[in-house]
Design an enzyme around this catalytic site. Structure first.
Site, PDB file in Angstrom:
ATOM      1  N   CYS A 264      -4.223  -4.981  -4.150  1.00 31.71           N
ATOM      2  CA  CYS A 264      -5.221  -3.867  -4.398  1.00 31.71           C
ATOM      3  C   CYS A 264      -4.789  -3.446  -5.664  1.00 31.71           C
ATOM      4  O   CYS A 264      -4.242  -2.371  -5.613  1.00 31.71           O
ATOM      5  CB  CYS A 264      -5.257  -2.936  -3.405  1.00 31.71           C
TER       6      CYS A 264
ATOM      7  N   LYS B 172       0.291  -0.067 -11.902  1.00 31.96           N
ATOM      8  CA  LYS B 172       1.328  -0.984 -11.309  1.00 31.96           C
ATOM      9  C   LYS B 172       1.462  -2.442 -11.837  1.00 31.96           C
ATOM     10  O   LYS B 172       2.395  -3.099 -12.030  1.00 31.96           O
ATOM     11  CB  LYS B 172       1.492  -0.967  -9.629  1.00 31.96           C
TER      12      LYS B 172
ATOM     13  N   ASP C 292     -11.751  -9.683  -1.361  1.00 28.55           N
ATOM     14  CA  ASP C 292     -11.414  -8.754  -0.306  1.00 28.55           C
ATOM     15  C   ASP C 292      -9.943  -9.116   0.092  1.00 28.55           C
ATOM     16  O   ASP C 292      -9.722 -10.128   0.632  1.00 28.55           O
ATOM     17  CB  ASP C 292     -12.287  -8.878   0.750  1.00 28.55           C
TER      18      ASP C 292
ATOM     19  N   ASP D 212      -0.444  -2.209  -2.273  1.00 31.60           N
ATOM     20  CA  ASP D 212      -0.528  -0.885  -2.342  1.00 31.60           C
ATOM     21  C   ASP D 212      -1.968  -0.598  -2.142  1.00 31.60           C
ATOM     22  O   ASP D 212      -2.881  -0.514  -2.625  1.00 31.60           O
ATOM     23  CB  ASP D 212      -0.428  -0.241  -3.796  1.00 31.60           C
TER      24      ASP D 212
ATOM     25  N   CYS E 236      -0.275   6.451  -1.054  1.00 31.63           N
ATOM     26  CA  CYS E 236       0.090   7.701  -1.543  1.00 31.63           C
ATOM     27  C   CYS E 236      -0.480   8.549  -0.562  1.00 31.63           C
ATOM     28  O   CYS E 236      -1.163   9.796  -0.963  1.00 31.63           O
ATOM     29  CB  CYS E 236      -0.726   8.143  -2.878  1.00 31.63           C
TER      30      CYS E 236
END
EC number: 2.1.1.-
Length: 618
Positions: A5, A11, A63, A89, A142
């Site tokens: 993702c 990143k 996806d 992530d 997060c």
């Protein structure tokens, strides 16, 4: 490396930097496949990755919970690609970003986590399926909600039946303050109801709350999971955002992917597909490996059969287009195909001769984005990504890969080569080029980056002598730092340029140009302001033309006062034309810019202020 993702790409950029830790290696052995489900965000991802100019990055649009298995060619046989490292992530509620994201305070509910938990678990499961044995997957969010964090990890570890374990990373990053993962939590609905166990959830709520959201009750099982090895980063510990990280190591194949002997024997008989059979039986029956699920095999079987029945759809050699079998399922922009240059392409010979390319140059890795007509751009990928592209174009939607290394230039044909070098790929190409290289000093670099098309007479005598005997066309300008001059820039710079009859210029994008100037300690704001001012002159509104100047700090205030004074004298009912004329006069007085604009516009003098409105308009 797979980034599942990846958008917006910060990143991913760090992963690419790790690959290119040694700048002397133009083609690292590794590569990064960056994926995102959102087509528009994929282009943001491309923009971020382009800044690093790597031939080892591929951006794809899938996806993440059902990203397809890729195949690669290993010594003439097809094998499934497993990743050494995966960054997972996942999408999350983002409640750890409460310090910077004010929307979290207004929109946060416990329902967010309940809705995301299933997706997060599916993405993480798909990630570990594609992880190589001994490889690492980092799961991160997060968020600080255990339903998005420890609950996902605990569920994944449980169903892996020992194939996965949490890595102990307590000794890594010693300066980072962190808390251990938690082992006890409760689940809360939006209306405030709390549940400690799945048994307590009423039937009408069992679609919102799932068993995997609850902590493990068995103490022995809970201890074996080692959830305390997860990292919880809290905002108040070191003035950061909130974050959760878990590092998973794969010790053996996932239990649902272990090859069963009966299925192994029946599958080739059912499919009759040599390619799928070869992929499934690549490692022999003795070792336990992973393979795509039966549904995926049936899917690939149907795709292969449809391709066999329609010879017109057979893939041309070296052409990697969008997946023909999934045209209706793809959303977003239609991508151009990736066409690798044939070995005997006549396009390459003049390039090779003009730049004296090394025999080791991997010309087989050159590609274009067009099948017909003139090839305007040449791109380059690493040999590993070439392998991935050629073997997976039917099942993967590739948004972008490769870096631009040559661009067609109509003026170049008369000088022996129709293609000029592109700055984007200059660091990749430079080790293979043995001609048309000019070493320049730091002062020459400053001239090249601050002036658009400087005359040769402005450069040092050494540079002029080197250029004198060289034919016109694309060149490389190389700066090597002098250790005896520590005040000068101490890192090498390679620029692509163009040598004309009487001038020498650099073909460097604006943002890169300003970056190099900052590195050399040159005040870039004056040059930047000059460029912005010339751009603003093309706008219709006079107020925008007054916003940028080339002078010192107080110039803008002086301009504003002068315009206000002149407008007051002319009258409040003044139309746009006198304001533009006033602005033009101010620019002429302050900067003495653009003689053609002076002649084109009427001069507003002190006497003209006393005339009536009609005269001003005329």
């Amino acid at each position: 490396i797979l980034d599942m993702c990846a958008a917006p790409g910060s990143k991913t950029a760090q992963l690419i930097e790790m690959l290119h830790a040694d700048m002397n290696v133009p083609f690292p052995n590794g590569f990064v496949i960056a994926n995102d489900v959102d087509n528009k965000r994929c282009y943001l991802l491309v923009h971020q990755a382009k800044r690093l100019n790597s031939p080892c990055i591929m951006v794809v649009n899938h996806d993440a919970s059902s990203i397809p298995n890729l195949q690669i060619d290993v010594d003439g046989r097809k094998e499934i690609l497993f990743y050494d490292r995966i960054l997972c992530d996942v999408p999350c509620s983002g409640d750890g970003t409460m310090r910077k994201n004010i929307d979290v305070w207004k929109k946060w509910t416990t329902q967010n986590s309940l809705q995301l938990h299933g997706l997060q678990l599916r993405i993480a499961t798909r990630g570990v399926e594609q992880l190589a044995e001994g490889g690492r997957m980092v799961y991160s969010t997060c968020s600080l909600n255990p339903i998005e964090n420890e609950a996902v990890i605990a569920s994944l570890l449980e169903k892996s039946q020992g194939a996965l374990e949490l890595a102990d990373v307590s000794s890594e990053l010693p300066g980072l303050k962190r808390m251990p993962g938690i082992t006890k939590w409760k689940v809360m609905l939006k209306d405030g109801q709390w549940f400690e166990d799945w048994k307590d959830v009423p039937l009408n709520r069992q679609t919102q709350i799932r068993p995997t959201m609850f902590p493990v009750k068995d103490e022995e099982k809970l201890k074996a999971l080692n959830l305390e090895r997860c990292l919880r980063i809290l905002p108040h510990h070191q003035n950061t955002g909130g974050f959760f990280v878990a590092v998973l190591i794969k010790k053996s194949p996932m239990p649902w992917n272990k090859r069963q002997p009966k299925i192994h024997q029946k599958l080739p008989q059912r499919t009759g597909d040599t390619e799928v059979t070869a992929a499934n039986s690549g490692n022999g029956s003795e070792c336990v490996t992973e393979e795509p699920t039966l549904a995926e095999n049936e899917k690939s079987e149907k795709t292969q059969e449809s391709q066999n029945t329609d010879p017109e759809q057979s893939k041309k050699e070296g052409v990697c287009g969008p997946p023909p079998s999934k045209k209706m399922k793809l959303f977003g922009f239609k991508e151009d195909p990736f066409v690798f240059l044939p070995e005997d392409d006549p396009l390459f010979l003049p390039i090779q001769k003009f730049y004296a390319l090394d025999p080791s140059f991997p010309k087989m890795n050159l590609l274009t984005r067009t099948q017909e007509g003139k090839k305007r751009q040449l791109y380059m990928v690493s040999k590993e990504l070439r392998n991935v592209l050629l073997n997976n174009s039917e099942k993967m939607k590739v948004i972008n890969t490769g870096i631009k290394v040559w661009s067609r230039n109509s003026d170049g044909e008369q000088f022996g080569c129709a293609f000029r070098l592109a700055q984007e790929g200059i660091y990749t190409l430079y080790p293979f080029i043995h001609a048309r290289i000019i070493n320049v000093c730091i002062e020459d670099v400053k001239i090249l980056l601050t002036e658009e098309n400087p005359f040769l007479s402005k450069f040092s005598s050494e540079t002029q002598n080197k250029v004198k005997d060289m034919a016109m066309g694309s060149i490389i300008l190389k700066y090597d730092p002098d250790p005896e001059k520590p005040d000068d820039l101490q890192c090498p710079i390679v620029l692509c340029g163009w040598q004309g009859k009487t001038s020498l210029r650099a073909f460097v994008p604006k943002n890169e140009r300003l970056h190099y100037l900052r590195m050399m300690g040159v005040e870039v704001f004056k040059a930047k302001r000059k460029e912005e001012e010339s751009e603003s002159k093309t706008e219709e509104e006079g107020q925008h033309r007054l916003a940028q100047t080339e002078e010192g700090m107080d110039v803008e205030d002086k301009e504003h006062d002068l315009v206000t004074k002149m407008e007051a004298e002319i009258g409040e009912e003044s139309s746009l034309s006198p304001v533009e004329s006033s602005a033009m006069e101010i620019e002429n007085k302050l900067e003495d810019l653009d003689q053609s604009s002076k002649n084109a516009n009427s001069h507003v003098s002190q006497e003209s202020k006393d005339t009536d409105m009609g005269n001003v308009k005329n």
